[in-house]
Design an enzyme around this catalytic site. Structure first.
Site, PDB file in Angstrom:
ATOM      1  N   ASP A  62      38.320  50.741  34.028  1.00  0.00           N
ATOM      2  CA  ASP A  62      39.628  50.597  33.377  1.00  0.00           C
ATOM      3  C   ASP A  62      40.227  49.202  33.551  1.00  0.00           C
ATOM      4  O   ASP A  62      41.438  49.048  33.655  1.00  0.00           O
ATOM      5  CB  ASP A  62      40.634  51.644  33.913  1.00  0.00           C
ATOM      6  CG  ASP A  62      40.082  53.045  33.805  1.00  0.00           C
ATOM      7  OD1 ASP A  62      39.481  53.366  32.773  1.00  0.00           O
ATOM      8  OD2 ASP A  62      40.234  53.815  34.771  1.00  0.00           O
TER       9      ASP A  62
ATOM     10  N   LYS B 185      38.156  46.021  29.705  1.00  0.00           N
ATOM     11  CA  LYS B 185      36.954  45.374  29.136  1.00  0.00           C
ATOM     12  C   LYS B 185      36.929  45.485  27.619  1.00  0.00           C
ATOM     13  O   LYS B 185      36.475  44.573  26.940  1.00  0.00           O
ATOM     14  CB  LYS B 185      35.676  46.017  29.711  1.00  0.00           C
ATOM     15  CG  LYS B 185      35.533  45.851  31.211  1.00  0.00           C
ATOM     16  CD  LYS B 185      34.294  46.544  31.734  1.00  0.00           C
ATOM     17  CE  LYS B 185      34.338  48.044  31.680  1.00  0.00           C
ATOM     18  NZ  LYS B 185      35.355  48.675  32.529  1.00  0.00           N
TER      19      LYS B 185
ATOM     20  N   GLY C 100      36.330  55.056  28.593  1.00  0.00           N
ATOM     21  CA  GLY C 100      37.367  55.083  27.564  1.00  0.00           C
ATOM     22  C   GLY C 100      37.889  53.679  27.373  1.00  0.00           C
ATOM     23  O   GLY C 100      38.372  53.069  28.310  1.00  0.00           O
ATOM     24  N   HIS C 101      37.693  53.139  26.179  1.00  0.00           N
ATOM     25  CA  HIS C 101      38.173  51.789  25.889  1.00  0.00           C
ATOM     26  C   HIS C 101      39.277  51.885  24.854  1.00  0.00           C
ATOM     27  O   HIS C 101      39.087  52.519  23.830  1.00  0.00           O
ATOM     28  CB  HIS C 101      37.047  50.931  25.290  1.00  0.00           C
ATOM     29  CG  HIS C 101      35.974  50.597  26.277  1.00  0.00           C
ATOM     30  ND1 HIS C 101      34.723  50.185  25.893  1.00  0.00           N
ATOM     31  CD2 HIS C 101      35.974  50.596  27.616  1.00  0.00           C
ATOM     32  CE1 HIS C 101      33.995  49.957  26.968  1.00  0.00           C
ATOM     33  NE2 HIS C 101      34.733  50.198  28.023  1.00  0.00           N
TER      34      HIS C 101
ATOM     35  N   GLN D  56      32.737  51.536  32.970  1.00  0.00           N
ATOM     36  CA  GLN D  56      33.143  51.741  34.364  1.00  0.00           C
ATOM     37  C   GLN D  56      33.216  50.382  35.097  1.00  0.00           C
ATOM     38  O   GLN D  56      33.378  49.367  34.446  1.00  0.00           O
ATOM     39  CB  GLN D  56      32.204  52.716  35.086  1.00  0.00           C
ATOM     40  CG  GLN D  56      32.360  54.164  34.639  1.00  0.00           C
ATOM     41  CD  GLN D  56      31.547  54.491  33.399  1.00  0.00           C
ATOM     42  OE1 GLN D  56      30.397  54.101  33.288  1.00  0.00           O
ATOM     43  NE2 GLN D  56      32.132  55.211  32.491  1.00  0.00           N
TER      44      GLN D  56
END
Ligand code: IMP
Length: 427
Positions: free
Chosen positions: A13, A16, A40-41, A223
């Protein structure tokens, strides 16, 4: 020509997605190499706000080929849903390719993840319950189903028959659950294979060719380093290698292809799920960071644990990844803080150490040694050049550079593409 790896330097988180989205304007290939839809992006760009789990953030640039590599574990149902949502927002998926060797997350992996987490009780890991641990375990045990298997009726049936039998024995005898129905799973996954067929291919070859042709290639980590299966805070880790080594095995690129490593860190730290987090705050400072930084999981919605920048962990991550540049994200989240803290060492028993501990027991007993710096207490959202930042913010970044021993190349001061300070071009 550059092959650039973008790696998370903390516990995931780090932002990125935004950095990859920003850098894709110069890239011709963007490739994910590990993890699955546990990632999750959030990407905010002129086309809208997108929450992505599997599709590489390069998908918004029509000139970019996007790759989901062999090291990724794919839940085909979730991938198809994500693709449909992107298509609906007018994004073309013609240049999205999935490795035929990527392992497939099956319904019992999700169930197993949930049952194992419940079984661990007090010592649960706080997984995303996306089946990540179980699918990687089956991959290592050589029981898994790969994307190419979804394209062949006979192969799929034979791979599933043994696997479902084994899983049903565990589900019924150990957990007292009803068995899963082989035929239903077979038909469902055959259909996923049919829908994904145009995208399933030998992605290693695409990458190798792009590298040979001298194209800019961006490797997108999911990650973060401290969640690495080998080098993270084991067992409170994910089941893949988010460090740069994972990019080679997860894509089939040789190590010498990777010329640059950009490590992304937030200006503070967060962690979701259980496990050591030496610079964690629990009081008001944590709530301020959480609210200002919208620190709630993209995948699970869970509130993230929040604390100060951990320079010891970041320096360790630099060593592991051979990082040669830093991207510091969410600097603006600190805008109102009267004092900004940096964890510059760990106190372990009576000594101060500058390296990360090697055992969980030691990890759990270290406490942070802080350096306190004056805050800048004004907005940085409009700033576009390093020298225009308030003096205190410049001093904060300079101190990070000194402690981590890597120069800052990018500073992000807001979620939008334009809310960025670029000090050094990376491609
Ligand atoms: P798993 O990857 O779902 O097995 O979860 C293992 C640990 O990694 C848990 O603490 C999760 O919260 C954490 N984790 C997994 N994916 C992410 C991510 O994308 N960001 C932050 N933490 C993650």
């Amino acid at each position: 020509m550059t092959v650039l790896a973008v790696i998370g330097g903390q516990w995931g988180d780090e932002g990125k997605g935004k950095i990859v989205d920003l850098l894709t304007s110069r890239a011709r290939v963007v490739a994910r190499f590990q993890g699955g839809d546990n990632a999750g992006h959030t990407v905010v760009n002129p086309k809208g706000t997108f929450r992505m789990h599997l599709v590489p953030s390069g998908i918004f640039n029509p000139e970019v080929t996007c790759i989901i590599g062999n090291g990724v574990v794919v839940n085909p149902k979730r991938l198809l849903e994500e693709m449909a949502a992107l298509r609906e927002q007018g994004i073309s998926l013609d240049r999205l390719y999935v490795s035929e060797a990527a392992h497939v997350i099956l319904p019992f992996h999700l169930l197993q993840d949930e049952l194992e987490e419940e079984g661990r009780g007090q010592i649960s890991l706080g997984t995303t319950r996306r089946g990540i641990g179980p699918v990687y375990a089956d991959k290592a045990a050589r029981l898994g189903v790969r994307m190419a298997d979804l394209l062949d009726e006979e192969v799929l049936l034979s791979r599933l028959t043994y696997l479902v039998q084994t899983k049903n024995a565990v589900l019924t005898h150990l957990y007292g659950r009803s068995p899963l129905l082989l035929h239903d799973i077979y038909l469902e996954y055959l259909e996923y294979g049919r829908q994904l067929a145009p995208h399933i291919t030998d992605t290693r070859r695409i990458l190798y060719q792009a590298w040979e042709e001298g194209k800019n290639i961006l490797l997108e980590g999911a990650q973060g380093t401290m969640l690495d299966l080998d080098f993270g805070t084991y067992p409170y880790v994910t089941s893949s290698s988010p460090t740069v080594g994972g990019a080679c095995t997860g894509l089939g690129l040789p190590p010498r292809a990777i010329q640059r490593v950009l490590m992304v860190c937030k200006a503070y730290c967060t962690r979701v799920g259980a496990g050591p987090f030496p610079s964690e705050e629990e009081g008001e400072a944590a709530s301020r960071l959480r609210e200002r930084g919208h620190e709630y999981g993209t995948t699970t919605g869970r509130p993230r644990r929040c604390g100060w920048f951990d320079a010891v962990a970041a320096r360790y991550a630099v060593e592991l990844n051979g990082a040669d540049a830093l991207a510091i994200t969410k600097l603006d989240v600190l805008d109102e803080e009267p004092v900004v803290r940096i964890c510059a060492g760990y106190r372990l028993n009576d000594a101060v150490v500058w390296h990360v501990p090697h055992s969980l027991l030691l990890w759990q007993s270290v406490t942070p040694v802080y350096e306190d710096l004056p805050g800048w207490q004004c907005s940085t959202r409009e700033v576009r050049a390093l020298e225009d930042l308030p003096e205190q913010a410049q001093a904060f970044l300079q101190r990070l550079e000194e402690l981590v021993e890597v120069p800052v190349a990018i500073v992000s001061v807001g979620p939008g593409r334009e809310e960025t300070i670029i000090r050094k071009a990376l491609f």
